[in-house]
Structures are given as structure tokens and as C-alpha cells.
Scaffold this active site. Structure first.
Site, PDB file in Angstrom:
ATOM      1  N   GLU A 159     -16.585  -3.835   7.218  1.00  0.00           N
ATOM      2  CA  GLU A 159     -16.312  -2.479   7.716  1.00  0.00           C
ATOM      3  C   GLU A 159     -17.504  -1.531   7.521  1.00  0.00           C
ATOM      4  O   GLU A 159     -17.901  -0.834   8.449  1.00  0.00           O
ATOM      5  CB  GLU A 159     -15.077  -1.924   7.003  1.00  0.00           C
ATOM      6  CG  GLU A 159     -14.759  -0.499   7.400  1.00  0.00           C
ATOM      7  CD  GLU A 159     -13.501   0.034   6.731  1.00  0.00           C
ATOM      8  OE1 GLU A 159     -12.848  -0.703   5.967  1.00  0.00           O
ATOM      9  OE2 GLU A 159     -13.178   1.216   6.975  1.00  0.00           O
TER      10      GLU A 159
ATOM     11  N   GLU B 169      -3.340   6.983   1.935  1.00  0.00           N
ATOM     12  CA  GLU B 169      -3.720   7.273   3.314  1.00  0.00           C
ATOM     13  C   GLU B 169      -2.498   7.443   4.221  1.00  0.00           C
ATOM     14  O   GLU B 169      -2.404   6.825   5.285  1.00  0.00           O
ATOM     15  CB  GLU B 169      -4.657   6.172   3.839  1.00  0.00           C
ATOM     16  CG  GLU B 169      -5.917   6.047   2.995  1.00  0.00           C
ATOM     17  CD  GLU B 169      -6.981   5.120   3.552  1.00  0.00           C
ATOM     18  OE1 GLU B 169      -6.632   4.120   4.191  1.00  0.00           O
ATOM     19  OE2 GLU B 169      -8.172   5.403   3.324  1.00  0.00           O
TER      20      GLU B 169
ATOM     21  N   GLU C  45     -28.759  -2.548   2.919  1.00  0.00           N
ATOM     22  CA  GLU C  45     -28.763  -1.380   2.026  1.00  0.00           C
ATOM     23  C   GLU C  45     -30.016  -0.529   2.277  1.00  0.00           C
ATOM     24  O   GLU C  45     -29.956   0.700   2.282  1.00  0.00           O
ATOM     25  CB  GLU C  45     -28.732  -1.855   0.576  1.00  0.00           C
ATOM     26  CG  GLU C  45     -28.598  -0.736  -0.425  1.00  0.00           C
ATOM     27  CD  GLU C  45     -28.498  -1.239  -1.856  1.00  0.00           C
ATOM     28  OE1 GLU C  45     -28.942  -2.379  -2.121  1.00  0.00           O
ATOM     29  OE2 GLU C  45     -27.987  -0.495  -2.701  1.00  0.00           O
TER      30      GLU C  45
ATOM     31  N   ASP D  42     -14.616   2.801  -1.855  1.00  0.00           N
ATOM     32  CA  ASP D  42     -14.071   2.036  -0.731  1.00  0.00           C
ATOM     33  C   ASP D  42     -15.108   1.133  -0.068  1.00  0.00           C
ATOM     34  O   ASP D  42     -15.604   1.470   1.010  1.00  0.00           O
ATOM     35  CB  ASP D  42     -13.493   3.005   0.311  1.00  0.00           C
ATOM     36  CG  ASP D  42     -12.635   2.306   1.353  1.00  0.00           C
ATOM     37  OD1 ASP D  42     -12.412   1.093   1.204  1.00  0.00           O
ATOM     38  OD2 ASP D  42     -12.199   2.968   2.299  1.00  0.00           O
TER      39      ASP D  42
ATOM     40  N   GLU E 216     -10.036  -6.991  -5.409  1.00  0.00           N
ATOM     41  CA  GLU E 216     -10.025  -7.013  -3.941  1.00  0.00           C
ATOM     42  C   GLU E 216     -11.432  -6.734  -3.415  1.00  0.00           C
ATOM     43  O   GLU E 216     -12.036  -5.722  -3.745  1.00  0.00           O
ATOM     44  CB  GLU E 216      -9.050  -5.944  -3.410  1.00  0.00           C
ATOM     45  CG  GLU E 216      -9.029  -5.858  -1.886  1.00  0.00           C
ATOM     46  CD  GLU E 216      -8.030  -4.812  -1.349  1.00  0.00           C
ATOM     47  OE1 GLU E 216      -7.041  -4.501  -2.025  1.00  0.00           O
ATOM     48  OE2 GLU E 216      -8.274  -4.317  -0.234  1.00  0.00           O
TER      49      GLU E 216
ATOM     50  N   LYS F 109       0.883  -1.167   0.000  1.00  0.00           N
ATOM     51  CA  LYS F 109       0.000   0.000   0.000  1.00  0.00           C
ATOM     52  C   LYS F 109       0.923   1.219   0.000  1.00  0.00           C
ATOM     53  O   LYS F 109       1.555   1.516   1.010  1.00  0.00           O
ATOM     54  CB  LYS F 109      -0.880  -0.032   1.257  1.00  0.00           C
ATOM     55  CG  LYS F 109      -1.727   1.209   1.468  1.00  0.00           C
ATOM     56  CD  LYS F 109      -2.656   1.051   2.686  1.00  0.00           C
ATOM     57  CE  LYS F 109      -3.483   2.304   2.927  1.00  0.00           C
ATOM     58  NZ  LYS F 109      -4.437   2.157   4.028  1.00  0.00           N
TER      59      LYS F 109
HETATM   60  C1  GCV Z   1      -6.059  -0.842   5.917  1.00  0.00           C
HETATM   61  C2  GCV Z   1     -10.219   1.941   4.315  1.00  0.00           C
HETATM   62  C3  GCV Z   1     -10.161   1.502   5.750  1.00  0.00           C
HETATM   63  C4  GCV Z   1      -8.755   1.453   6.271  1.00  0.00           C
HETATM   64  C5  GCV Z   1      -7.916   0.555   5.340  1.00  0.00           C
HETATM   65  C6  GCV Z   1      -7.991   1.147   3.947  1.00  0.00           C
HETATM   66  C7  GCV Z   1      -7.237   0.308   2.925  1.00  0.00           C
HETATM   67  O1  GCV Z   1      -9.911   3.294   4.209  1.00  0.00           O
HETATM   68  O2  GCV Z   1     -10.957   2.344   6.525  1.00  0.00           O
HETATM   69  O3  GCV Z   1      -8.786   0.921   7.560  1.00  0.00           O
HETATM   70  O4  GCV Z   1      -6.589   0.467   5.779  1.00  0.00           O
HETATM   71  O5  GCV Z   1      -9.334   1.196   3.535  1.00  0.00           O
HETATM   72  O6  GCV Z   1      -7.879  -0.445   2.221  1.00  0.00           O
HETATM   73  O7  GCV Z   1      -6.025   0.415   2.851  1.00  0.00           O
END
Ligand code: GCV
Length: 678
Positions: free
Chosen positions: A392, A285, A510, A364, A386, A281
Site C-alpha cells: 500500500e 476507521e 525509502e 500504519d 501484523e 476491526k
Molecule cells: C482495511 C489502512 C488502509 C485501509 C485499511 C486499514 C486497516 O488505513 O489504508 O485500507 O483498511 O489500514 O488496516 O484496517
């Protein structure tokens, strides 16, 4: 036992029609993977049928220059399962064929791994009480990469984990436990062949996992995994050359950085000869990446991939790259465009041992998103899809949300990148562009809770991902049934009830959460429960821009232009409000509340109705669960019931917050006069 066995829960079934095959296993091949298969078959024999299996061998061995057959006596009358290699290479490295010849049920495969998968197939069949005669003869996985991504932190927490702590790490140590073996069994039984052990956010010293300090311990984990055909991968810090190596840069074109990664790779493979590679990654972020040095992602990924290349390793590079320091006042920057804008220009520039990992949607893991336009855009790059098993944004394993129907929609989506074989499933299986390094990955939902997944029924998503990654043509309903039967062994109508609960749960979720693809109306940080404006004035680029007249982001060519990242006819379909699929309306369009949907309802009334309906559906699910009380284990029954109580609370909360929000914005009441808080 501190943990349960999920779908490898073998229940006594003394009447099983084909149980006698389990009396003898005749192995014509040896090895670690075969031992695992034999162990599992004998366990089934004992636990399901009370049979003490006799294991017999006839194996060719070299004695000096001569091949000798080591043979146990087997009488022709004995029913048996035969494990043997075949030279039918059309089955591929992992496929198998099961045939029945008189007394013998034969698993033929070109590799030991194929035989192990064949053994698990027999078990799956037997555990559902289905005759072995009905087995499909040939079975070849559709995807080469069938991967679990664990977001386990080195300290033992799990990012977005809703099922307890990590069973891989604790206090910056690698854990070795019996549970690892059961984990590997579970994964192999659904065809998972690769596991990334640690979080893509490599924090708490996890950058050091690729050093001598931890490699010996990881060898132990890799050994266990390899007995079940699973290859170990690690997430790395892109800037490990600085963080661990003490260099002053992570510039991919810097000679010292290149040499540092080469040395790292060499050392890793000394300890882990079958190591799969890295998941990265970068520039995402707050994570470091090649942008810092004015380099692009192909330069960053290729540099690391070249270090792994001599050993057969790969770099899996995530496309989750976007501006997470956005100004909400800026309406020109669109997060949904970001992955495509960053990676499309690089198509064809990645080395052959780099694979781009692309989230299913452009944003996301929301409850509803269109498919990422990178699928069908990229033509000359290895690609992995993915998805997120961890819920989440879909209820965090408190709320029931069976995700297979969503993943099926993604896989079946026609990208129109060519006339046929153009679906996401075609692309990630390699059928479209001929790539062999591609497949599916999922963010896992496991932890050290006794039931592994927090919500017992969330195990259906874990199971289902593996089965779907193996065979993308399976239906979500068939997968749910397979899982339910093996886990709970319910009879007829009871099983149907459980199925109905699972199959409707994504739509229900949903219905009571954010409407028509708008997403993001969640509480900040932890992402559970409603908060309509939670992210509205924040930096993350996730805005609904609701005022008293309308809501949504215009992503058509008059707006941010994201619709134009799709191929025709999808781009045209999304461009026009009349042809845009209703469930994605607010993803692509800015829409007045008075807009009439195909149903004849206004947008506002649709929002009210679905939110009332969502809660009613949860109440109905609870009634269904209660009807299963006598049929399921009381501990499981109670655990699930408690989750449902929380789900009901959550759904009411969502209903009231969303409905009240829109009522206060518009001051237009519900046509049916139901209570909304003014
Ligand atoms: C692992 C989202 C999640 C993050 C995650 C990110 C990613 O933003 O809230 O926790 O980080 O995706 O897929 O890298």
C-alpha cells in the site's frame, strides 16, 4: 492455464542427483493431507524428472477387533520416499524430521500435517536442485499462527489490492474454482496454516458470511483448505448482532447480544467443524465497536470469544484503534500513541482465546516506522504481529520493494522487556511469555492476475512471509535466493543479479520517497505517488508539520511523549536527537533543516542527496533487469520491464516533488547544483 504456478513452477531437471527417490512413495499413513502430499510429490516427479511414481501403501487397518497391515510389495532395492507417523511428540503438531536410511528418505512426523510440510520441504530442496542429503533433519515452525489476511470485498474488489480482482468472491457470492486449490497448495508449501478470507472492513453484505445463507458455500472452501492444512477464518462486523441479527444493540454486556453470538457460533460450527475463528476491526476507521456502549475492548472481544470457546475458536482483535477525525491544529493528540494508549491498560484482561493483532509500527505500514511499543509492553496477552505484504505505502506492486529486510528488522528488534529472549520474534513465537496462541499475520498481495501479485517480483514477498513466519531465523537473502531459484531457475551470476535487485529495493524505495521516518507524503486516498501536504491539513492524524525552518513531530517527553512508551534503553535512545537512529529521526524529533547528521551533511542536503540517489538506483535496477533478458521467460521479462518503466517515472516524480518542496520552503539550494524546480 489462466494463472501461473509461481515457486511451484517445476522445471525439468533430469540430472538431479536424488531424483530416484521419487520413483516410489511408500505411505504408511492415509488421509486427506497425505493425499495432498503424495499428489504434489508425484507431480514433481513427473514434471521435473519425467518419472511416473509408484505409490505403495502399508497401512494398519482395523478388521473387526484386529489390526491388519495392508501392504504392497516393495523390493528393498527400490529407492523411495517414506511417509510415516512418529511418536516423537517433541516435533509438535506441525514439525517433522527427515532421515535417510539406505534407500529410504523418510519423512517422520507426529501428524499428517507435519508430513505434508516435510513433503513440501523435499520439493523445495529438489526444485532448487539441492541434494536431499543436505536437508536439515528436524524442522519445527517457530510460530503457531502463520496467517494470511485477505482484504477481499464481497463484491470482488480487493481493498489495497494491486493484482486484479478477488478469486474468493464475486458479486456477493463465494467463488469455488480450481484456482482455490492452487492457492491452497502455494500457501501450504510455505507453511501458511490459517487464512482470513474477507476484508476486515466487512462491507457489501459481508457481515452475512457468518449466516446460513453462505455457510454451505464456505464449507466447500474450508474443505479445500483443510486438504492443505489450512484453517478458515472470517472477518466479522462487530455490530453483526444489529446488522444481521436485527437487534437494537451490539453492547457486549447485553444478554440478547451474548445469546445471539452463541447461536451464531453454534451454527457456524455445524457447517464448519474446523473453523478457526474471527478477525475483528472494531472502533477503527469508522467501524463499530464496544466504545459506542461505553465498554472497553476486552469486554467486546471476550464476549465474542466466549461464544467461540466451546468449539475451540479464537477471536483475533486488531489494535489499529486511533482517532481518525483529528483536528490538524491539535498538536497534543498523537496517532502514534493510540494503539498503546488504548490497549496497554487492558493487558491481562483478555480471555485466553483472544489474540491481539498488532501492526508492526505504531502508525500504519509506512516505508519506515519504529516497532510498535505494544511489543514488549504487553506481557499477559496473546499477540500476533501484523505486516502488510500488499504494498500500500511501498510502491503498490508497481515499484519493486522486497520487504523481508524490513520484517527482519522488526522481528529482531530488542524490546528489553526482559534480559533475554526479548525480541519481537521471541514474543510472537511465545518464547518470552509462554503463550501458545501467537504468531504472525500478513495482509496478502494476491489477486486474479495471471501472475497472482501484479508485479512478478512481488511474489518474493508473498513467499518470504510464509517462510519467515515458519522460521524467523532465516535471512532475507536466503529466502530471496530460495524463491528466485524455484521461480526462475537462473544460473550463478544471473541469480546474484536478481538477488541484488531485491535486496536493495526497500532502501531504494525509502530513498526516493518520504525521508527519515516521517512517512505519509503520499496522494490522498489511493496512497501512490508524492503529495507532501496531501494529509497535512486532513483528519487522519498524520502530520509532518514542516515550515521553512524545521520539520517533524516532537514525540519526546517534551512533545507528545510517545518515546516513553518504549522500555529502557530504547526510550532513552529515541528521546535524544543524538542517539536516535538516523532512519527514525523525523519520526521522533522536530529537526531544523540545518541540523548536521552523523555523515556531516545537513538534514536538507541529506534529503536532496537521497532523492537523487534513489532515482539513480532505480536506473541501475533497470539495467540489471535488462541483463537478465535472455534468461527469463519473455512474457515475464516484458511484464517486469513495464513495471520498472512506471517505477522510474514514479521515482523521478517523488524526487522532484520532494526536493522542490523543501527547496521552496528553505530557499537553500542543493550543494551539488543539480536541477531542482524553484
Ligand atoms: C482495511 C489502512 C488502509 C485501509 C485499511 C486499514 C486497516 O488505513 O489504508 O485500507 O483498511 O489500514 O488496516 O484496517
Amino acid at each position: 492455464m489462466q494463472w501461473e504456478q509461481l515457486w511451484l513452477n517445476y522445471k525439468k531437471n533430469l540430472d538431479y542427483v536424488d531424483k530416484d527417490f521419487f520413483a516410489v512413495i511408500h505411505q504408511k499413513i492415509e488421509g486427506k493431507l497425505i493425499d495432498s502430499g503424495v499428489r504434489e510429490l508425484t507431480k514433481v516427479a513427473e514434471e521435473m524428472f519425467g518419472i511416473n511414481t509408484k505409490v505403495k501403501t502399508s497401512i494398519w487397518e482395523e478388521q473387526g477387533d484386529v489390526l491388519q497391515r495392508r501392504c504392497d510389495v516393495i523390493s528393498p532395492e527400490e529407492q523411495r520416499i517414506v511417509l510415516q507417523l512418529t511418536d516423537d511428540l517433541s516435533l509438535g503438531e506441525e514439525g517433522y524430521e527427515i532421515t535417510i536410511e539406505e534407500n529410504q528418505l523418510i519423512i517422520n512426523a507426529p501428524s499428517a500435517k507435519g508430513i505434508l510440510y516435510g513433503a513440501f520441504h523435499i520439493i523445495r530442496q529438489a526444485n532448487q536442485g539441492k541434494p536431499l542429503m543436505d536437508l536439515p533433519r528436524r524442522n519445527i515452525p517457530r510460530n503457531n499462527y502463520r496467517m494470511m489476511n485477505h482484504w477481499d470485498d464481497f463484491g470482488g474488489n480487493i481493498e489495497r489490492g494491486y493484482s486484479g480482482k478477488s478469486f474468493f468472491f464475486k458479486d456477493r457470492e463465494v467463488l469455488m474454482s480450481e484456482r482455490l486449490i492452487d492457492y491452497a497448495r502455494l500457501m501450504a508449501s510455505i507453511g501458511i496454516n490459517q487464512v482470513v478470507l474477507n476484508n476486515v472492513n466487512t462491507r457489501e453484505g459481508a457481515s452475512e458470511l457468518i449466516t446460513k445463507k453462505y455457510l454451505p458455500k464456505l464449507r466447500g472452501v474450508a474443505d479445500i483448505f483443510e486438504e492443505y492444512g489450512i484453517q478458515l477464518f472470517l472477518s466479522i462486523n462487530y455490530a453483526a448482532s444489529m446488522d444481521v441479527g436485527g437487534l437494537e444493540t451490539a453492547d457486549p454486556l447485553d444478554e440478547d447480544v451474548v445469546t445471539w453470538w452463541q447461536k451464531r457460533a453454534k451454527e457456524i460450527y455445524q457447517y464448519l467443524p474446523h473453523f478457526g475463528g474471527f478477525l475483528v476491526k472494531a472502533d477503527s476507521e469508522g467501524r463499530p465497536g464496544p466504545f459506542t456502549y461505553g465498554r472497553d475492548h476486552s469486554e467486546g472481544a471476550n464476549m465474542i470469544a466466549r461464544a467461540l470457546k466451546p468449539y475451540g475458536g479464537v477471536v483475533i482483535w486488531r489494535c489499529f484503534v486511533y482517532n481518525c477525525r483529528q483536528d490538524w491544529r491539535d498538536t497534543t493528540t498523537d496517532r502514534a500513541r493510540a494503539a498503546y494508549d488504548n490497549f496497554m491498560p487492558l493487558d491481562g484482561m483478555f480471555d485466553d482465546n483472544v489474540i491481539l493483532q498488532i501492526k508492526n509500527g505504531p502508525v500504519d505500514f509506512q516505508v519506515r516506522e519504529p516497532v510498535s511499543p505494544l511489543f514488549g509492553g504487553l506481557r499477559d496477552t496473546n499477540q500476533i504481529l501484523e505486516v502488510q505484504i500488499a504494498q500500500e505505502y511501498t510502491g503498490q506492486q508497481i515499484d519493486l520493494c522486497y520487504l523481508l529486510p524490513m520484517w527482519k528488522e522488526v522481528l529482531d528488534f530488542r524490546t528489553y522487556c526482559q534480559e533475554e529472549e526479548d525480541t519481537v520474534a521471541d514474543i510472537v513465537s511465545g518464547r518470552t511469555f509462554g503463550s501458545l496462541k501467537c504468531g504472525m499475520a500478513a495482509v496478502a498481495n494476491t489477486g486474479d492476475d495471471p501472475n497472482w501479485t501484479g508485479h512478478d517480483l512481488a511474489a518474493a514477498n508473498l513467499y518470504g512471509f510464509g517462510r519467515l513466519a515458519w522460521d524467523t531465523t532465516l535471512s532475507s537473502e536466503d529466502i530471496a535466493r530460495e524463491w528466485a531459484r524455484q521461480t526462475y531457475h537462473l544460473e550463478g551470476r544471473l541469480e546474484d543479479t536478481l538477488l541484488e535487485m531485491l535486496m536493495g529495493s526497500w532502501n531504494t524505495y525509502e530513498n526516493y520517497t518520504s525521508p527519515l521516518g516521517i512517512g505519509w507524503m503520499v496522494n490522498i486516498g489511493h496512497h501512490y505517488g508524492p503529495n507532501v501536504d496531501g494529509y497535512e491539513y486532513d483528519v487522519w492524524g498524520t502530520y509532518h508539520r514542516a515550515n521553512h525552518l524545521e520539520i517533524g513531530v516532537d514525540r519526546t517527553s517534551k512533545g507528545t511523549g510517545q518515546t516513553q512508551q518504549y522500555q529502557l534503553p530504547n526510550s532513552a535512545l529515541y528521546e535524544e536527537i543524538e542517539t536516535c537512529p538516523q532512519e527514525l529521526l523525523l519520526f521522533f524529533h522536530r529537526v531544523p533543516y540545518s541540523y548536521r547528521l552523523k555523515s556531516g551533511k545537513t538534514l536538507l542536503q541529506h534529503i536532496y542527496d537521497t532523492h537523487f540517489q534513489g532515482v539513480e538506483e532505480v536506473e541501475e535496477m533497470i539495467r540489471k533487469w535488462e541483463s537478465l533478458k535472455e534468461a527469463v521467460d519473455p512474457v515475464v521479462y516484458q511484464r517486469v520491464k513495464e513495471r520498472f518503466e512506471r517505477q522510474l517515472e514514479n521515482s523521478k516524480n517523488w524526487r522532484d516533488v520532494i526536493n522542490t518542496y523543501f527547496y521552496r520552503k528553505t530557499m537553500i539550494p542543493d550543494e551539488k547544483g543539480r536541477p531542482i524546480h524553484g
